[in-house]
Structure formats: C-alpha cells, structure tokens
Design an enzyme around this catalytic site. Structure first.
Site, mmCIF file in Angstrom:
data_model
loop_
_atom_site.group_PDB
_atom_site.id
_atom_site.type_symbol
_atom_site.label_atom_id
_atom_site.label_comp_id
_atom_site.label_asym_id
_atom_site.label_seq_id
_atom_site.Cartn_x
_atom_site.Cartn_y
_atom_site.Cartn_z
ATOM 1 C CG ASP A 142 -1.923 -1.089 1.237
ATOM 2 O OD1 ASP A 142 -2.322 -1.516 0.139
ATOM 3 O OD2 ASP A 142 -2.312 -1.531 2.334
ATOM 4 C CG ASP A 186 -0.687 5.810 5.890
ATOM 5 O OD1 ASP A 186 -1.672 5.488 6.568
ATOM 6 O OD2 ASP A 186 -0.698 5.878 4.655
ATOM 7 C CD GLU A 243 -1.988 -1.806 7.432
ATOM 8 O OE1 GLU A 243 -2.105 -1.101 6.422
ATOM 9 O OE2 GLU A 243 -2.929 -2.083 8.196
ATOM 10 C CD GLU A 244 1.619 2.105 7.672
ATOM 11 O OE1 GLU A 244 2.347 2.211 6.673
ATOM 12 O OE2 GLU A 244 0.380 2.009 7.593
ATOM 13 C CG ASP A 280 -4.280 -0.302 10.130
ATOM 14 O OD1 ASP A 280 -3.551 0.674 9.891
ATOM 15 O OD2 ASP A 280 -5.135 -0.722 9.333
ATOM 16 C CG LEU A 340 -4.393 7.167 9.408
ATOM 17 C CD1 LEU A 340 -5.363 7.635 10.492
ATOM 18 C CD2 LEU A 340 -3.574 8.341 8.893
ATOM 19 C CG ASP A 341 -8.618 0.924 8.630
ATOM 20 O OD1 ASP A 341 -8.181 0.021 7.900
ATOM 21 O OD2 ASP A 341 -9.800 1.307 8.630
ATOM 22 C CD GLU A 354 -6.636 -4.005 7.940
ATOM 23 O OE1 GLU A 354 -6.672 -2.824 7.540
ATOM 24 O OE2 GLU A 354 -6.593 -4.987 7.157
#
Length: 372
Positions: A95, A101, A124-125, A149, A151-152, A308
C-alpha cells in the site's frame, strides 16, 4: 523521534457544548461523567500493567485525532522528519504510504516505547515486529505485545472521510520470538479495540474477562479527555444493513451473490429489504455495524489478519457478534501464518452472519486487483 505536538481541540462556547456535556437532572444538576482514566482506576484488571497499556494507546489516539483535525490546514502533510524516507513509498503489503500514515505510526510507537510494560510492538507499516525491551526472566511482572494498524483508511484522508486506528494487546512470552509473539493465537487476546476519527472521535475497547466486555468512549473536545458514552456495547442479533464494495458483485462467489441478492430483495430469513451502507474505511464500516447490526465484509483475501481481522473479531465477538473468513470463525484459526498475512473478513450480527454462511462459499476467488 519524540512526539511533542500538544493535543488541541478547540473549546466550544457554552451555547454549543455537546448535549452529553450538559445533561441535566432537575434535582442533581449535571450527570456524572466517567472518563477512561477514572473507569480504569475503578476497575483494576487482574493483569498488572494492562490498564497502563490501554491508557498509552488511548492517549496516542487523541494525538492522532488532533493531527487529523488540522490536516486540511496543513495540506495533509506531516512534520518533515515523518514526511521523508518511507512516506510516498509503500508499506510491507504494497500500500502507498501517505505522510500521515508514517506520522500516526510514529505517534503510537512513541507512546508505547515509553510504557515499561510493552515488550513487543508490530505495526502494519513495518516489515518486522520491534522488540522494545528484554524483560528479566526472573521478573514476574507481565509484559505485553501490541499489534496495530495506526491509520486505517488513509486512502480517504484527503477527502476528510472517516479513518481509524485498530489495536490488539496480547501477552508477551519470553520463550517466543518477537514474530511469534505478534502472530500468536487470537484466543490469547487480553484486549483489543479501535478509535474512529469522524464527526465524533470514538474509542471502543474490549477486555478479556471484563463485564461488560466492551465499552466505548468519546473524546470531549473541550477537555481532551475520553468520556464513557456506552457502558455496555452490544451488536444487535440482526440488522438491516450490509456493507461491502457492491461494484465488485460480478467477481464474487456464487454464494455471496445469492445472499446479497436475497437480502436486498427482501427474500432473506427476515423478509426485510436490506440497504447498502459502505464507507470503504474499515473502522467506520465496522463501527456502524456494531451499533446498528447487519454485516460488514471484504470477500477478497485483502484484510490483514494480525492488524485488522483478529482485533476486530475479538471485539465483535465480545460484543455478541460473530466474525468469519467465510469458512472458519476468525478466532478459531490459530496463529497467523505470517505477520502480514491477508484474508477475507465477514463480521456483524450473529444471526445475519449465520444466514450468510448458509449460502455456501463466500470467499472471492482469484487475485483481482483494482485501481481504487
């Protein structure tokens, strides 16, 4: 880097203060307000330190909310140290990373690094988990693993559409690697939740062994505190809404097409016509489903299991709902195969999910990719 940006919510004039801040009783005056801090103090948890980890995450979410509040005024930029390097590139699952983010990840990471009870974090980053400390094996004080996560829904951020933060808290096991700690069985969850950044900023928290199990708080814009707004969050057993990217209908499995066709025609078990509600921001779609019932789904193998699906499945389950990958309940799947594993997700009202599963195969096949 240390995050120094002060939390700021513009104070409201008394005439436009939120109704919750002005709730009155003729005999008692303003109704008492329960903040997150006072709630945690009044209900000490059996696991030492868990309250402080929840508090650290909650404080970071307030900081992210303040950043997002000002984002249109800064052209959705982040401070220079967070707008370079990875921002504009991609995260480990491909992504595109936006500056916010990276900034949101830095805010949460800074809060957790300061917490002596947190041993491992996974975001996630980042490609791999981070080991923040190596606890003394002779020290009986429990430590924790936090997955998140930060900043979803950030692809929506330039349009000021709702976004969120998703988190899960698991025990730290010194005999496991950081990766094994982050990918452990979701049945080991001690707490999980999400923050929704929208017309209101809402924090929903589920805690193992607590009664009630799920509680939500709203950010008070005049004080910067989390104030309890729902003392016992429950997913209705049925709803009349479904949430999915309906434009992909032709790519779905036959079972999912049949289910959606039936409920939107009023030919499902309830005999009611269901309506579509879809934000394309996971936290927003899940929050609405938790409140109103129905289903929220992504039939593609797209959502991150660790960051998530597992945390949201834990919260929805504790609130009386159900979460599945279309074949197996999420919380029954065991440890994740890898940190950034992806899978389909269907969650919501228990009776609606059971009806959906009765249509057979729900998972979308193939490896379709879409431009938006």
């Amino acid at each position: 880097s240390t995050i120094n940006r002060p939390i700021f919510f513009p104070p409201l004039a008394p005439s436009v203060r939120p109704v919750t801040a002005l709730r009155m009783s003729a005999s008692q005056g303003p109704s008492p307000r329960t903040t997150l801090e006072s709630h945690l103090e009044s209900r000490p948890l059996a696991t030492i330190g868990l309250n402080t980890v929840i508090s650290s995450i909650a404080a970071a979410c307030l900081e992210i909310a303040a950043v997002l509040h000002d984002a249109p005024l800064t052209n959705y930029a982040a401070p220079a140290e967070f707008a370079t390097d990875t921002a504009g590139g991609t995260n480990p699952t491909g992504d595109v990373q936006k500056p916010l983010d990276v900034y949101a990840d830095a805010i949460v990471s800074a809060a957790l690094k300061k917490n002596p009870f947190v041993a491992v974090t996974a975001s996630e980053e980042h490609a791999e988990p981070s080991l923040l400390s190596t606890p003394d094996p002779d020290d009986p004080t429990p430590r924790f693993t936090v997955v998140l996560d930060p900043l979803d829904g950030s692809r929506n951020i330039d349009a000021s559409i709702p976004t969120g933060t998703i988190f899960g808290i698991l025990p730290y096991n010194a005999s496991l690697t950081p990766l094994e700690n982050a990918t452990q069985d979701p049945k080991n969850y001690l707490a999980a939740g999400y923050a929704l950044y929208s017309s209101a900023t809402v924090l929903a928290i589920a805690v193992e062994g607590a009664s009630p199990a799920v509680i939500s708080f709203a950010a008070d814009g005049s004080t910067g505190e989390w104030v309890r707004c729902d003392a016992d969050v429950k997913v209705p057993p049925r709803g009349q809404l479904y949430s999915v990217n309906d434009a992909r209908f032709d790519d779905w499995s036959a079972g999912l097409r049949s289910y959606v066709t039936a409920v939107r025609r009023g030919a499902g078990e309830t005999g009611k016509q269901y309506s579509l509600r879809y934000v394309c921001a996971l936290v927003a779609d899940v929050h609405r489903t938790v409140r109103y019932g129905g289903t929220a789904m992504n039939p593609r193998g797209h959502l991150r299991v660790v960051f998530e699906a597992n945390p949201l499945a834990f919260l929805v389950g504790k609130a009386g709902g159900r979460a599945t990958d279309g074949v197996q309940d999420v919380l029954e799947k065991g440890p994740a195969k890898e940190l950034h594993e992806r899978a389909p997700l269907f969650l919501g009202s228990r009776d609606d999910i059971a009806e959906m599963l009765s249509y057979g195969d729900l998972q979308q096949k193939g490896d379709q990719t879409y431009a938006l």
